[in-house]
Design a protein around this motif. Sequence first.
Motif, PDB file in Angstrom:
ATOM      1  N   PRO A 108      -5.331  -4.437  12.841  1.00 10.31           N
ATOM      2  CA  PRO A 108      -5.052  -3.978  11.477  1.00 10.31           C
ATOM      3  C   PRO A 108      -6.190  -3.131  10.896  1.00 10.31           C
ATOM      4  N   TRP A 109      -7.398  -3.453  11.330  1.00  8.79           N
ATOM      5  CA  TRP A 109      -8.539  -2.705  10.784  1.00  8.79           C
ATOM      6  C   TRP A 109      -8.533  -1.260  11.287  1.00  8.79           C
ATOM      7  N   GLN A 110      -8.165  -1.104  12.560  1.00  5.44           N
ATOM      8  CA  GLN A 110      -8.066   0.263  13.091  1.00  5.44           C
ATOM      9  C   GLN A 110      -7.011   1.048  12.319  1.00  5.44           C
ATOM     10  N   PHE A 111      -5.908   0.392  12.014  1.00  2.19           N
ATOM     11  CA  PHE A 111      -4.842   1.032  11.235  1.00  2.19           C
ATOM     12  C   PHE A 111      -5.404   1.581   9.920  1.00  2.19           C
ATOM     13  N   ILE A 112      -6.163   0.727   9.231  1.00  5.85           N
ATOM     14  CA  ILE A 112      -6.673   1.128   7.915  1.00  5.85           C
ATOM     15  C   ILE A 112      -7.721   2.233   8.046  1.00  5.85           C
ATOM     16  N   MET A 113      -8.532   2.161   9.112  1.00  2.74           N
ATOM     17  CA  MET A 113      -9.558   3.183   9.291  1.00  2.74           C
ATOM     18  C   MET A 113      -8.960   4.545   9.650  1.00  2.74           C
ATOM     19  N   GLU A 114      -7.753   4.543  10.213  1.00  2.28           N
ATOM     20  CA  GLU A 114      -7.120   5.827  10.585  1.00  2.28           C
ATOM     21  C   GLU A 114      -6.494   6.559   9.398  1.00  2.28           C
ATOM     22  N   LEU A 115      -6.384   5.860   8.278  1.00  3.86           N
ATOM     23  CA  LEU A 115      -5.779   6.506   7.103  1.00  3.86           C
ATOM     24  C   LEU A 115      -6.785   7.446   6.439  1.00  3.86           C
ATOM     25  N   PRO A 116      -6.305   8.511   5.802  1.00  2.52           N
ATOM     26  CA  PRO A 116      -7.213   9.367   5.027  1.00  2.52           C
ATOM     27  C   PRO A 116      -7.539   8.664   3.705  1.00  2.52           C
ATOM     28  N   HIS A 117      -8.719   8.098   3.603  1.00  2.00           N
ATOM     29  CA  HIS A 117      -9.005   7.196   2.480  1.00  2.00           C
ATOM     30  C   HIS A 117      -8.913   7.866   1.122  1.00  2.00           C
ATOM     31  N   GLY A 118      -9.248   9.145   1.080  1.00  2.00           N
ATOM     32  CA  GLY A 118      -9.185   9.863  -0.192  1.00  2.00           C
ATOM     33  C   GLY A 118      -7.767  10.035  -0.718  1.00  2.00           C
ATOM     34  N   ARG A 119      -6.794   9.786   0.136  1.00  2.00           N
ATOM     35  CA  ARG A 119      -5.400   9.988  -0.281  1.00  2.00           C
ATOM     36  C   ARG A 119      -4.714   8.673  -0.685  1.00  2.00           C
ATOM     37  N   ILE A 120      -5.451   7.575  -0.619  1.00  2.00           N
ATOM     38  CA  ILE A 120      -4.825   6.283  -0.946  1.00  2.00           C
ATOM     39  C   ILE A 120      -4.809   6.096  -2.460  1.00  2.00           C
ATOM     40  N   ARG A 121      -3.626   6.115  -3.010  1.00  2.00           N
ATOM     41  CA  ARG A 121      -3.465   6.055  -4.462  1.00  2.00           C
ATOM     42  C   ARG A 121      -3.405   4.612  -4.958  1.00  2.00           C
ATOM     43  N   GLN A 122      -2.894   3.743  -4.114  1.00  2.00           N
ATOM     44  CA  GLN A 122      -2.601   2.383  -4.586  1.00  2.00           C
ATOM     45  C   GLN A 122      -2.580   1.424  -3.402  1.00  2.00           C
ATOM     46  N   ILE A 123      -2.844   0.162  -3.709  1.00  2.00           N
ATOM     47  CA  ILE A 123      -2.743  -0.913  -2.711  1.00  2.00           C
ATOM     48  C   ILE A 123      -1.692  -1.924  -3.156  1.00  2.00           C
ATOM     49  N   HIS A 124      -0.936  -2.449  -2.214  1.00  2.00           N
ATOM     50  CA  HIS A 124      -0.036  -3.578  -2.453  1.00  2.00           C
ATOM     51  C   HIS A 124      -0.588  -4.818  -1.768  1.00  2.00           C
ATOM     52  N   LEU A 125      -0.448  -5.943  -2.458  1.00  2.00           N
ATOM     53  CA  LEU A 125      -0.693  -7.253  -1.855  1.00  2.00           C
ATOM     54  C   LEU A 125       0.567  -8.092  -2.061  1.00  2.00           C
ATOM     55  N   ALA A 126       0.903  -8.903  -1.083  1.00  2.00           N
ATOM     56  CA  ALA A 126       2.081  -9.771  -1.222  1.00  2.00           C
ATOM     57  C   ALA A 126       1.969 -10.904  -0.217  1.00  2.00           C
ATOM     58  N   GLY A 127       2.889 -11.858  -0.344  1.00  2.00           N
ATOM     59  CA  GLY A 127       2.915 -12.968   0.597  1.00  2.00           C
ATOM     60  C   GLY A 127       3.949 -12.739   1.689  1.00  2.00           C
ATOM     61  N   HIS A 128       3.774 -13.426   2.811  1.00  2.29           N
ATOM     62  CA  HIS A 128       4.738 -13.332   3.905  1.00  2.29           C
ATOM     63  C   HIS A 128       5.067 -14.754   4.379  1.00  2.29           C
ATOM     64  N   SER A 129       6.057 -14.868   5.265  1.00  6.59           N
ATOM     65  CA  SER A 129       6.374 -16.160   5.877  1.00  6.59           C
ATOM     66  C   SER A 129       5.935 -16.144   7.325  1.00  6.59           C
ATOM     67  N   ASP A 130       5.261 -17.221   7.719  1.00  4.74           N
ATOM     68  CA  ASP A 130       4.689 -17.293   9.065  1.00  4.74           C
ATOM     69  C   ASP A 130       5.587 -18.159   9.951  1.00  4.74           C
ATOM     70  N   TYR A 131       6.186 -17.547  10.966  1.00  2.00           N
ATOM     71  CA  TYR A 131       7.043 -18.295  11.889  1.00  2.00           C
ATOM     72  C   TYR A 131       6.333 -18.576  13.209  1.00  2.00           C
TER      73      TYR A 131
END
Lengths: 280, 259
Positions: free
Chosen positions: A189-212
């Motif tokens: 997941p960290w590689q995913f975030i590092m590959e994004l153009p950080h200057g273009r990130i307007r907003q972050i979402h946080l939410a919960g998930h279900s773990d199966y």
Amino acid sequence: MSKSNTLGFGLGLRSEYYQQILEQRPEVDWFEIISENYMVGGGKALYFLDAIKEQYPLVMHGVSLSIGGPHEIDADYLRQLKTLADRVQPCWVADHLCWSRGSAHHLHDLLPLPFTQESLLHVASRVRLVQDVLQRPLVLENVSAYVQWKTSCMSESQFLAELSSLTGCEILLDVNNVYVSSRNQGFDPWQFIMELPHGRIRQIHLAGHSDYGHYLIDTHDQPIADPVWTLYSKTLSYLGATATLIERDDHFPPFDELLAELSKARSISANALRAAAPCA
Amino acid sequence: MRLSAQQEALERYLATGDSVIPHELMEQIQGSNTLPAADGLMIYHNAYRARLLSVLREDFPALHRWMGDESFAQLALAYISAWPPRHFSLRWLGERLPEFIRGYIAEPQRSPMIEFATLEWAFTLAFDAPDTEPLSLDVMSRFSADDWVNLRVYLTPSVRWLQLQHNTVGIWVAAKAEADIPDVVALSTPLDCLVWRHELVCQYRTLESGEASALRLLSDGGSFASMCENLVGQHGEQAPLRAATWLKQWIGEGLLQRR
Ligand SMILES: [Fe+2]
């Protein structure tokens, strides 16, 4: 994007909390609306929308644009989206990097795209069309995925980076979605975030998930999980202050519980930013 | 495979009730060690139906209660495959359910069930119908003689007018209250029932036939005087008073707007 223009910490606006928001004026910096819920003739939703927008900044978040779909962009939908944006005057307008409608009918799910050159050109031309109508950059969110297409030749984050540089669109980084997809598909997941153009990130979402156990499902019906908080904190230490929103779409808790989760986001953010500040 | 063909393959798999994954789709999909491709596809397949089913349960809560969970789910799934979503908003998913029941359920259940589903959908329509400025008692109290002569009205846009052949309202009230549900009874004469929104709240009310025809006459564009004339046969000298009392009630309920 300068750090000072972050909106702060917001919550998804849900009808369950309308009355309380108006009566108690809770300490929420902004609210995010699901655009489609307000594309109606009248009644309760528009009444509360108009009242709440007098008191809080709003952001529009849609689920039906289907920016990657095989159909033509729905002109009627786009017209209603623009009408709503004119009414709401949102800080920005977002939807998802996905397709939710097929050639025959609507599927009402955020379906993953193959991340190929063909998809990139297809989506880019549609983003331009939408931006022309809305007269503003579109903000697109990474989705939770449960499968990948074999034809993909880049990651979703590389795709978003390319798309943003081709069209000027901005990015809504859903940290929970990154985590859910990374667990389901076995990527970092960290590689995913590092590959994004950080200057273009307007907003972050946080939410919960279900773990199966073997896999996770993005249910938005739970408190935010610890690994997602950790990823959020690490992300902010790279991005700096970023508008953050908590989504809750089911098993609605008392509003105070959401406010407590929002306070947690505020303090995690403050700590991350303090730790990341360069030495004087 | 081209993008559009990939999407068509996934669309077909999601929208058919069949959970067997077609070979040409499976060939395109990559899973992982923790979530194999077939399991990942099943998540989407199940989520599609579960989401639509829960929308229909929410939009037809009393029908759901009346039929029971299993029969309702059967009806809803059959409906979804016959009428897959055609609107970008799930709010419109149930629009054709009453019509679908006509071809899906046999008499004697068919007619009362269509009527029941139509009644429930009327609430959905009233809930977010366009806002309007209904005629108010305050405005009416300031009417001049000319205003009374020239008054012509419409029903406000949220009003749904149903003619019920069964004790549907009684069944609906019981289902909503989670009380014992009465048996279906056919009425000897149809019963007029209005569903509408006043201020932000949905309302319903049945009308006896005299009131129904008076309201029909007025809302079709008739004048107040013609409504009075029509009532003379039954109410004699009391006709203008009867007419004024009803008009006041309709306006108080937010049923009317000026033409
Ligand atoms: Fe999200």
